[in-house]
Design an enzyme around this catalytic site. Structure first.
Site, PDB file in Angstrom:
ATOM      1  CG  ASP A 251      -6.337   3.096  -6.665  1.00 21.75           C
ATOM      2  OD1 ASP A 251      -7.512   2.672  -6.568  1.00 21.75           O
ATOM      3  OD2 ASP A 251      -5.536   3.108  -5.709  1.00 21.75           O
ATOM      4  CD  GLU A 252     -11.063  -1.024  -7.569  1.00 22.89           C
ATOM      5  OE1 GLU A 252     -11.528  -2.093  -8.020  1.00 22.89           O
ATOM      6  OE2 GLU A 252     -11.637  -0.299  -6.743  1.00 22.89           O
TER       7      GLU A 252
END
Lengths: 346, 196
Positions: A251-252
């Site tokens: 989720d980066e």
């Protein structure tokens, strides 16, 4: 059948009948085996089939509950399943037909799908099968298919390895279609080299989703994937075509914003993006709520460009945002210090 | 030609002459050292240049190379077993050779084995006509026939007599069906039957 049938049957000598049906059994009205084909005789070996009771030699599994000759007679014309009562409990399928009055029944057997086991257990040869029987073709096919399947599984292993290699070389994240980490590293190195050659500066934003894990945990991976796809869409919409948008972890995300830029503009952009992340995303009737935190660095802060350093400084700024209560955008400055436990806060 | 056939040539070269020879041939033909995929079909031109390169490299005429490939095929236990399914003795084996392409097709529909016609004469003599897409394939068949005669323990004369409009012609004369014991064969599949 009528009386003439009996006369006709007696005109077929047992040897000829055995060649036509190597696994036939002639069962007398009393239930005793009167004659048997050569293959069946070989199968039963020492147990001397002739004279034994048919139902004491074979156990009928289907139709169920056949224990008497009358019941066997009633099953005439139906498919029978049976096994040898003695080891190796070879299984057969068969058909029983009534002979003339006082003649008993004729039962013909075959191995069905258990043919490979039977061949192994009883050391059968081609000569043990009727010329019309496709059992040997079945065995042939079984072996040929095994050989082909082995070759195929080799091919699959090689394809798997080739696919893994191709994925490693790919530059796109398959889920979102954004650039992946490898593509980011290439783009960042190029941008840094351009700055060192007095080219235009650039800004780098490191974004990390907040509460994404709880979406995944409570609503499932499909919802999580939907959120990531939506995030990718927002990032594409908020950036220009020559900017780089990369997904660098679960989720980066990292943005490389090319061209001269100042800190305030990047902070404003980051806040706009975070605000859009916070708008409810609906997946199959379920509302997914996330937010985001951002860390920002500018190429103009550095004397000499160093991509690794920029990424770690952006990371530091990102964790400052997290530390300050998430949904923040922080610009890196040298006075941001790295607390020992910053990673534990995620 | 089917990958299995190309792969057979590859494995023959590797097993008989060593990896070096295979690698050199592969380089001349312009294919990867890993060679052919068994389940793909390749253009016939690749097979042609593979055969030419192998023939040059080994200084062996194409016909002799083909016959050696035929003999080698029977040395692969798996293939030997599949061949032995063809008949209880050598006579039976020859008699049912016409069915061989059909049998192979059951397992691999696009294998493309050449059609074989068997014309029986008296006193154990047969004429075989082989119609393949690859010229000289009859020599592979002749090699297989020789090796299978040994396998069955039969004494037979096998002669590739050339090509006519009908195809390549092989004359077989079976002198003695059980000259030696031959090699054992059981219909039951061995537990660990190896691949190519």
């Amino acid at each position: 059948m009528d009386g003439t049938t009996t006369d006709q049957l007696t005109t077929v000598p047992p040897e000829a009948l055995g060649r036509l049906m190597p696994m036939y059994v002639w069962v007398s009205p009393t239930g005793h085996v009167r004659e048997a084909g050569p293959t069946l005789t070989k199968l039963c070996g020492d147990c001397a089939l002739i004279g034994r009771r048919f139902l004491e030699t074979f156990e009928l599994s289907r139709p169920r509950g056949i224990a008497t000759m009358a019941e066997l007679g009633a099953a005439a014309g139906r498919r029978l399943h049976m096994t040898l009562r003695e080891p190796p409990h070879t299984s057969f399928r068969g058909l029983a037909v009534p002979l003339g009055p006082g003649q008993g029944m004729l039962v013909n057997l075959s191995f069905g799908l258990a043919v490979a086991d039977a061949v192994r257990d009883h050391d059968l040869t081609d000569a043990d099968f009727a010329v019309t029987d496709l059992a040997v073709e079945l065995l042939y096919l079984h072996e040929a298919k095994s050989a082909v399947m082995d070759e195929l599984s080799g091919l699959n292993t090689r394809l798997q390895a080739a696919r893994a290699a191709a994925e490693e070389q790919a530059l796109t994240d398959p889920l979102t279609g954004l650039a992946n980490r490898r593509a980011l590293e290439i783009a960042l190195t190029r941008a840094a080299e351009a700055v060192d050659r007095d080219g235009p500066g650039f800004g780098l934003v490191h974004l990390d989703l907040d509460y994404f894990k709880s979406v995944n945990d409570t609503l499932g991976h499909a919802a999580g994937d939907h959120v990531l796809t939506e995030v990718a869409r927002i990032l594409r919409e908020e950036t220009r075509r020559h900017d780089v948008v990369a997904r660098v972890g679960g989720d980066e995300f990292v943005l490389i914003l090319r061209g001269p830029s100042d800190a305030e503009r990047l902070v404003a952009l980051s806040r706009r993006i975070i605000a859009r992340f916070e708008e409810p995303m609906v997946f199959e009737g379920q509302t997914c709520r996330i937010s985001g935190s951002a860390g920002i660095v500018l190429s103009s802060c550095y004397e000499r460009q160093n991509p690794d350093r920029m990424l770690s400084d952006a990371d530091l700024a990102l964790y400052a945002s997290k530390r300050n209560g998430r949904a923040q955008a922080t610009v890196y400055t040298p006075d941001l210090v790295l607390p020992d436990d910053h990673r534990a806060q995620d | 030609m089917h990958g299995l056939m190309n792969r057979a040539i590859q494995c023959f070269l590797r097993d008989t002459y060593g990896a070096e020879v295979w690698l050199s041939v592969a380089e001349q033909v312009g294919i990867e050292p890993e060679g052919f995929e068994a389940m793909m079909v390749y253009p016939d031109a690749i097979t042609e240049s593979l055969l030419s390169a192998a023939s040059r490299q080994l200084s062996k005429p194409r016909d002799a190379l083909f016959e050696d490939i035929g003999i080698w095929l029977v040395s692969v236990e798996r293939l030997r077993r599949l061949m032995r399914f063809g008949g209880v003795d050598y006579h039976d084996f020859i008699d049912t050779l016409e069915e061989l392409p059909g049998r192979a097709q059951l397992a691999v529909p696009d294998i493309g084995l050449p059609a074989i016609r068997v014309i029986p004469h008296s006193q154990g003599r047969f004429t075989l006509i082989c119609q393949g897409t690859v010229a000289g394939f009859g020599h592979v068949l002749a090699g297989v026939l020789r090796a299978m005669a040994d396998d069955y323990g039969a004494l037979a004369l096998i002669d590739h007599v050339g090509e006519t409009a009908r195809g390549e012609t092989i004359e077989v004369e079976l002198l003695e069906a059980r000259y030696t014991e031959g090699r054992a064969f059981s219909l039951a599949m061995p537990v660990a039957a190896g691949g190519l």
